[in-house]
Design a protein around this motif. Sequence first.
Motif, PDB file in Angstrom:
ATOM      1  N   LEU A 229       0.826  -1.205   0.000  1.00 58.86           N
ATOM      2  CA  LEU A 229       0.000   0.000   0.000  1.00 58.86           C
ATOM      3  C   LEU A 229       0.861   1.256   0.000  1.00 58.86           C
ATOM      4  N   TRP A 230       1.979   1.211   0.728  1.00 51.29           N
ATOM      5  CA  TRP A 230       2.904   2.345   0.697  1.00 51.29           C
ATOM      6  C   TRP A 230       3.551   2.468  -0.677  1.00 51.29           C
ATOM      7  N   THR A 231       3.825   1.338  -1.307  1.00 54.14           N
ATOM      8  CA  THR A 231       4.375   1.366  -2.665  1.00 54.14           C
ATOM      9  C   THR A 231       3.357   1.971  -3.635  1.00 54.14           C
TER      10      THR A 231
ATOM     11  N   PHE B 129      10.331   5.279 -16.138  1.00 49.12           N
ATOM     12  CA  PHE B 129       9.537   4.097 -15.800  1.00 49.12           C
ATOM     13  C   PHE B 129      10.352   2.822 -16.000  1.00 49.12           C
ATOM     14  N   GLU B 130      11.675   2.951 -15.974  1.00 44.08           N
ATOM     15  CA  GLU B 130      12.558   1.812 -16.142  1.00 44.08           C
ATOM     16  C   GLU B 130      13.011   1.283 -14.779  1.00 44.08           C
ATOM     17  N   ILE B 131      12.816  -0.020 -14.562  1.00 46.31           N
ATOM     18  CA  ILE B 131      13.261  -0.674 -13.333  1.00 46.31           C
ATOM     19  C   ILE B 131      14.537  -1.449 -13.645  1.00 46.31           C
ATOM     20  N   ASN B 132      15.623  -1.044 -13.016  1.00 47.29           N
ATOM     21  CA  ASN B 132      16.922  -1.650 -13.304  1.00 47.29           C
ATOM     22  C   ASN B 132      17.071  -2.973 -12.553  1.00 47.29           C
ATOM     23  N   HIS B 133      16.239  -3.930 -12.941  1.00 49.12           N
ATOM     24  CA  HIS B 133      16.293  -5.261 -12.322  1.00 49.12           C
ATOM     25  C   HIS B 133      15.543  -6.239 -13.217  1.00 49.12           C
ATOM     26  N   PHE B 134      15.527  -7.519 -12.814  1.00 52.66           N
ATOM     27  CA  PHE B 134      14.828  -8.522 -13.616  1.00 52.66           C
ATOM     28  C   PHE B 134      13.493  -8.915 -13.015  1.00 52.66           C
ATOM     29  N   TYR B 135      13.118  -8.335 -11.870  1.00 50.01           N
ATOM     30  CA  TYR B 135      11.802  -8.582 -11.282  1.00 50.01           C
ATOM     31  C   TYR B 135      11.375  -7.353 -10.494  1.00 50.01           C
ATOM     32  N   CYS B 136      10.105  -7.320 -10.132  1.00 44.08           N
ATOM     33  CA  CYS B 136       9.573  -6.202  -9.355  1.00 44.08           C
ATOM     34  C   CYS B 136       9.715  -6.491  -7.865  1.00 44.08           C
ATOM     35  N   ALA B 137      10.488  -5.677  -7.190  1.00 41.86           N
ATOM     36  CA  ALA B 137      10.620  -5.745  -5.739  1.00 41.86           C
ATOM     37  C   ALA B 137      10.885  -4.335  -5.251  1.00 41.86           C
ATOM     38  N   ASP B 138      10.717  -4.120  -3.962  1.00 48.79           N
ATOM     39  CA  ASP B 138      10.739  -2.764  -3.422  1.00 48.79           C
ATOM     40  C   ASP B 138      11.988  -1.935  -3.750  1.00 48.79           C
ATOM     41  N   PRO B 139      13.205  -2.408  -3.443  1.00 56.16           N
ATOM     42  CA  PRO B 139      14.374  -1.535  -3.657  1.00 56.16           C
ATOM     43  C   PRO B 139      14.513  -1.009  -5.080  1.00 56.16           C
ATOM     44  N   PRO B 140      14.516  -1.860  -6.119  1.00 58.57           N
ATOM     45  CA  PRO B 140      14.626  -1.298  -7.473  1.00 58.57           C
ATOM     46  C   PRO B 140      13.387  -0.504  -7.895  1.00 58.57           C
ATOM     47  N   PHE B 141      12.231  -0.889  -7.368  1.00 56.70           N
ATOM     48  CA  PHE B 141      10.984  -0.199  -7.696  1.00 56.70           C
ATOM     49  C   PHE B 141      11.010   1.227  -7.150  1.00 56.70           C
ATOM     50  N   ILE B 142      11.482   1.388  -5.920  1.00 53.20           N
ATOM     51  CA  ILE B 142      11.519   2.700  -5.276  1.00 53.20           C
ATOM     52  C   ILE B 142      12.407   3.678  -6.040  1.00 53.20           C
ATOM     53  N   LYS B 143      13.485   3.159  -6.638  1.00 56.27           N
ATOM     54  CA  LYS B 143      14.444   4.026  -7.316  1.00 56.27           C
ATOM     55  C   LYS B 143      13.882   4.670  -8.577  1.00 56.27           C
ATOM     56  N   THR B 144      12.743   4.194  -9.053  1.00 54.05           N
ATOM     57  CA  THR B 144      12.094   4.814 -10.211  1.00 54.05           C
ATOM     58  C   THR B 144      11.138   5.925  -9.790  1.00 54.05           C
ATOM     59  N   ALA B 145      10.833   6.028  -8.498  1.00 53.81           N
ATOM     60  CA  ALA B 145       9.843   6.990  -8.018  1.00 53.81           C
ATOM     61  C   ALA B 145      10.481   8.349  -7.752  1.00 53.81           C
ATOM     62  N   CYS B 146       9.632   9.382  -7.689  1.00 55.23           N
ATOM     63  CA  CYS B 146      10.138  10.729  -7.427  1.00 55.23           C
ATOM     64  C   CYS B 146       9.307  11.454  -6.369  1.00 55.23           C
ATOM     65  N   GLY B 147       8.380  10.780  -5.726  1.00 60.08           N
ATOM     66  CA  GLY B 147       7.571  11.403  -4.689  1.00 60.08           C
ATOM     67  C   GLY B 147       7.126  10.402  -3.645  1.00 60.08           C
ATOM     68  N   ARG B 148       7.054  10.844  -2.389  1.00 58.40           N
ATOM     69  CA  ARG B 148       6.697  10.016  -1.239  1.00 58.40           C
ATOM     70  C   ARG B 148       7.679   8.858  -1.044  1.00 58.40           C
ATOM     71  N   VAL B 149       8.889   9.036  -1.514  1.00 59.38           N
ATOM     72  CA  VAL B 149       9.886   7.969  -1.441  1.00 59.38           C
ATOM     73  C   VAL B 149      10.356   7.756  -0.012  1.00 59.38           C
ATOM     74  N   HIS B 150      10.563   8.849   0.732  1.00 55.15           N
ATOM     75  CA  HIS B 150      11.124   8.735   2.079  1.00 55.15           C
ATOM     76  C   HIS B 150      10.200   7.966   3.016  1.00 55.15           C
ATOM     77  N   ILE B 151       8.895   8.163   2.886  1.00 44.93           N
ATOM     78  CA  ILE B 151       7.950   7.429   3.729  1.00 44.93           C
ATOM     79  C   ILE B 151       8.035   5.934   3.436  1.00 44.93           C
ATOM     80  N   LYS B 152       8.083   5.607   2.154  1.00 44.70           N
ATOM     81  CA  LYS B 152       8.180   4.200   1.758  1.00 44.70           C
ATOM     82  C   LYS B 152       9.499   3.586   2.217  1.00 44.70           C
ATOM     83  N   GLU B 153      10.605   4.323   2.054  1.00 42.76           N
ATOM     84  CA  GLU B 153      11.914   3.824   2.476  1.00 42.76           C
ATOM     85  C   GLU B 153      11.942   3.586   3.983  1.00 42.76           C
ATOM     86  N   TYR B 154      11.393   4.528   4.733  1.00 39.53           N
ATOM     87  CA  TYR B 154      11.365   4.384   6.188  1.00 39.53           C
ATOM     88  C   TYR B 154      10.537   3.168   6.593  1.00 39.53           C
TER      89      TYR B 154
END
Length: 303
Positions: free
Chosen positions: A157-159, A168-193
């Motif tokens: 839900l935070w994601t 919109f490029e995910i530098n990985h071979f699957y969808c998971a939080d760390p590579p997914f977060i790196k494509t975002a530009c807003g509300r990132v700190h809340i999700k990271e925390y």
Amino acid sequence: MPNFTDVTEFILLGLTSRQELQLFSFVVFLVVYMITPIGNVGMIILISISPQLQSPMYLFLSHLSFVDVWFFSNVTPKVLKNLLSEIKTISYVGCLMKCYFFIALVHGEVYILTVMAFDWYMAICNPLLYGREMSRTVCVRLLSVLYGFSVSLICTLWTYGLYFCESFEINHFYCADPPFIKTACGRVHIKEYTMIVTAGINFTYSLSVVLISYTFIAVAVLRMCSADGRRKAFSTCRSHLTAVTLFYGSLIFMYLRWSAEETVEGKMVAVFYTTVIPTLNPMVYSLRNKNVKEAVNKANSGQ
């Protein structure tokens, strides 16, 4: 600036951009994809039909195999498809769903390994109480709360609340939080925390239980008078220690470097715990396990 509702799909950059490695990677993943379900489903069936494999340890092992099948299946089919595709896209909803199941299954694997460590502690340190304290009812109750779907729902839900801009490029071979977060530009700190706190609490707690359990086991084994008894006790724990070391080691590596840029080495570690470990677990628990070998021989002979 567009918000998250404007995103319809992402591009998975995969393991490597080198075209000559695509076919080789496909063959490797395909072989592993055929082996892993056979090993894990075979382990589940063997445990269910073998009277000598009805102890709590094998009940937990069958659930570990169940989680491994789904954990592996959540990642590998999409990897195989993208290795042969020019356009390596995944829908926004599909990526969120894979994130959800990935987090849930990681927590499921972690907690099953933790409960298995506690089971070994009870069997070796409290053998007289083992039958009562680790009854079938108790084991089922433990397993009923193992799978981390509630934790995963919160994290997903935070994601879902992230904002995405131009990339919109995910530098990985699957969808998971760390590579997914790196494509975002807003509300990132809340999700990271949220991710750091949730993963930190869960992994620290589970690893602490494992370490404390094995500390008591080591003390109990070293107090045994018989050298043969000590050897057998350590031998029975060896497979679980191997599985714990492989899984926690790779997770700790990824957790410590999650904020760094994705590298080929980091992706290889991700391949290890998403693909290789589910393949190895049935082998780790069966190759040196006398009861499993006997059950396999009886099943083969039709007894």
